[in-house]
Design an enzyme around this catalytic site. Structure first.
Site, short mmCIF file in Angstrom:
data_model
loop_
_atom_site.label_atom_id
_atom_site.label_comp_id
_atom_site.label_asym_id
_atom_site.label_seq_id
_atom_site.Cartn_x
_atom_site.Cartn_y
_atom_site.Cartn_z
N ASP A 219 0.97 -1.65 0.18
CA ASP A 219 0.03 -0.23 0.11
C ASP A 219 0.75 1.60 -0.14
OD1 ASP A 219 -2.73 1.67 0.52
OD2 ASP A 219 -1.31 1.82 2.22
N GLU A 270 14.52 -15.12 0.40
CA GLU A 270 15.09 -16.21 1.15
C GLU A 270 13.93 -17.54 0.97
OE1 GLU A 270 16.33 -12.97 4.93
OE2 GLU A 270 14.67 -14.08 5.23
#
Length: 566
Positions: A219, A270
């Site tokens: 956002d 990751e």
């Protein structure tokens, strides 16, 4: 050293899922209510997983579901690593993720990094702490101007109207400093020059990724970094167009924001496959690519079609530009017509001379501000054009974002009593902005439910009132009608899977300026007639039509997908 998004794409094909995905936005409080309290919830979403699977979407994007006072529809977040108890629990969330993953649907969570709510534990600590404290350094606090600091630090205004500064009462009870809020006063902006803010959001990204979230919608991605010492002291000055195009605006789209997303990319990588992200960045088109770079978020919303008129020339220019940009940067395009912030496109396309994101017509008239009279909408024309536009969009290379209810052909709810309104833009801008409640009214699932009066949403009432005409759009009616808008969306999304290969198209020549045509791999030709007069169709197998065809002709305001035989 973490691999880039491109390196992951080459070694792990599953990492590419987002490039051609159909993503369905769920506004949780208005999707499905499992406990009949008038508010949609996580268990309600889980109860409709079969519906989402039959629709044929690849991912669900969840608007904020975090604890919140709902000062801004959940975008005022109290706790980034929990579920609003009115919507359920973390265990409910885990069950929903498992159910969606069980039918092959990915999960995208909305993350709100520009501001917290004023109920967040950090802000409570800031209010209880003195000037210059570490707690206040997480936010943007400034001393006021005037003899006693009674004036705000500058004349900047909030996006929702009124001043962008709010004065606080100090712990000793005296009037004190001011804090900055780009949006509502209940949404204090975070200070992204503070390392503690960076670390906390990395923790949040890992928290949800570890729970199975596949990606994030970011956002206000262009608003995190700010030059609070800029000399631009008033709204008129800081809205100069050149500041937006050059990246020199004090509040928006500053170059240094991309250092934040480089950190986030390391966290995304990751995981196997890497987590994805898409930026909500209302920026100059020439500056959007950096948000979508492989070293950053990977993808950014393209709102160009959402803001365009239903016009062949505009569509072609927008599509060509965005596909060229995607090819140059290695990302994929995003396409969207409706979401929780704009007037539904089935209504926009039915307004007098109207389209645009907020219902403004070319004659300057604002339909919502004028009362949102349903009688002023040509709902039949609006839906016809919306289906034609959607059919064109779903055939384009890139990812498609759908907003809950558009698959039902839902119209905007223009008239909502003041007592029922929730959007802060309405209350802070009476007479200027009516707000976004009209596209957030809960979905109708059943035209005549055995229990309750919310058209199958849940219980005897919905948190935003549903008009009586919502019954005509109910899911159960449309599931029984092979010619319904829902049936059209299901067919289109099923066919679209055949197009998920090369991310390219070839424009086809047309003899009519109101006609747009292109070809996709596999001998597909997509033709949209934006004009009023029917045109001849080429020979081939009709795979999909957004409206009934007239023999061998393509009527106006209609899109067709054809497998060409020659």
């Amino acid at each position: 050293m973490p691999a880039t998004a491109h390196e992951h794409d080459r070694t792990n094909p599953a990492a590419d899922w987002w490039r051609q995905a159909v993503v369905y936005q769920v506004y949780p409080r208005s999707f499905a209510d499992s406990n009949a309290d008038g508010i949609g919830d996580i268990a309600g979403i889980t109860s409709r997983v079969d519906y989402l699977a039959r629709l044929g979407v690849d991912a669900v994007w969840l608007s904020p579901f975090y604890p919140s006072a709902l000062a801004d529809g959940g975008y005022d977040v109290d706790d980034y690593r929990n579920v609003d108890p009115r919507l359920g629990t973390l265990e409910d969330f885990d069950a929903m993720v498992a159910a969606l993953h069980g039918v092959g649907i990915k999960v995208i969570a909305d993350i709100v990094p520009n501001h917290t709510s004023d109920r967040h534990e950090w802000f409570a600590e800031a209010l209880a702490s003195p000037r210059g404290s570490a707690a206040r350094e997480r936010y943007i606090f400034r001393d006021g101007l005037g003899e006693n600091g009674e004036l705000p630090p500058n004349g900047w205004t909030s996006i929702f109207g009124g001043p962008a500064w709010e004065r606080v009462t100090e712990p000793d009870g005296t009037p004190g400093q001011w804090y900055f809020h780009l949006f509502a006063k209940e949404q204090p902006d975070l200070n992204w020059d503070n390392p503690e803010v960076h670390e906390d959001f990395l923790r949040t990204l890992r928290f949800w990724s570890d729970r199975g979230v596949d990606g994030f919608r970011v956002d206000v991605a262009h608003g995190l970094k700010k030059d609070m010492d800029a000399v631009h002291d008033d709204l008129e000055t800081i809205h100069r167009a050149d500041l937006f195009s050059l990246g020199e605006h004090p509040l928006w789209d500053r170059d240094e924001v991309h250092s934040v997303y480089a950190e986030w990319r390391k966290v995304f990588n990751e995981y196997t496959p890497p987590r994805t992200a898409v930026a909500e960045a209302w920026v100059h088109a020439d500056r959007r690519a950096r948000y979508a770079s492989p070293e950053g978020l990977g993808q950014a919303f393209n709102f160009d079609l959402l803001q365009a008129d239903f016009d062949a020339e505009q569509y072609r220019a927008i599509i060509a530009k965005n596909l060229a940009e995607a090819a140059a940067t290695g990302t994929s395009s995003t396409w969207v017509f409706s979401n929780h912030d704009v007037v539904r496109h089935a209504t926009r396309y039915g307004l007098p001379k109207g389209s645009g994101r907020s219902g403004h017509g070319a004659d300057g008239k604002d339909w919502l501000l004028d009362g949102g009279d349903p009688a002023e909408v040509d709902a039949q024309l609006g839906l016809r054009r919306a289906k034609a536009a959607t059919a064109l969009m779903l055939a384009l290379p890139g990812s498609a974002y759908l907003y809950q209810g558009e698959e039902l052909g839902l119209q905007e709810v223009g008239r909502i009593p003041e007592k029922d309104r929730q959007d802060p833009t309405y209350f802070r801008n009476r007479g200027v902005e009516v707000g976004r409640d009209g596209c957030r009214v809960p979905l109708p699932w059943d035209a005549a439910p055995a229990e309750g009066s919310s058209y199958g949403f849940g219980g005897d009432g919905a948190h935003l009132p549903q008009p009586a005409w919502f019954a005509d759009y109910a899911v159960n009616l449309q599931e029984a009608d092979s010619a319904s808008t829902l049936a059209f969306y299901r067919k289109a999304l099923g066919l679209r899977r055949e197009l998920q290969g090369e991310e390219r198209l070839v424009w086809a020549q047309t003899e009519d300026d109101d006609v747009l045509a292109f070809e996709r791999p596999g001998g597909w030709r997509v033709i949209t007639n934006f004009g009023p007069a029917p045109i001849a169709l080429p020979e081939g197998e009709v795979l999909l039509a957004s409206a009934e065809l007239d023999g061998g002709k393509l009527p106006g305001d209609t899109t067709v997908w054809i497998r060409v035989t020659s």
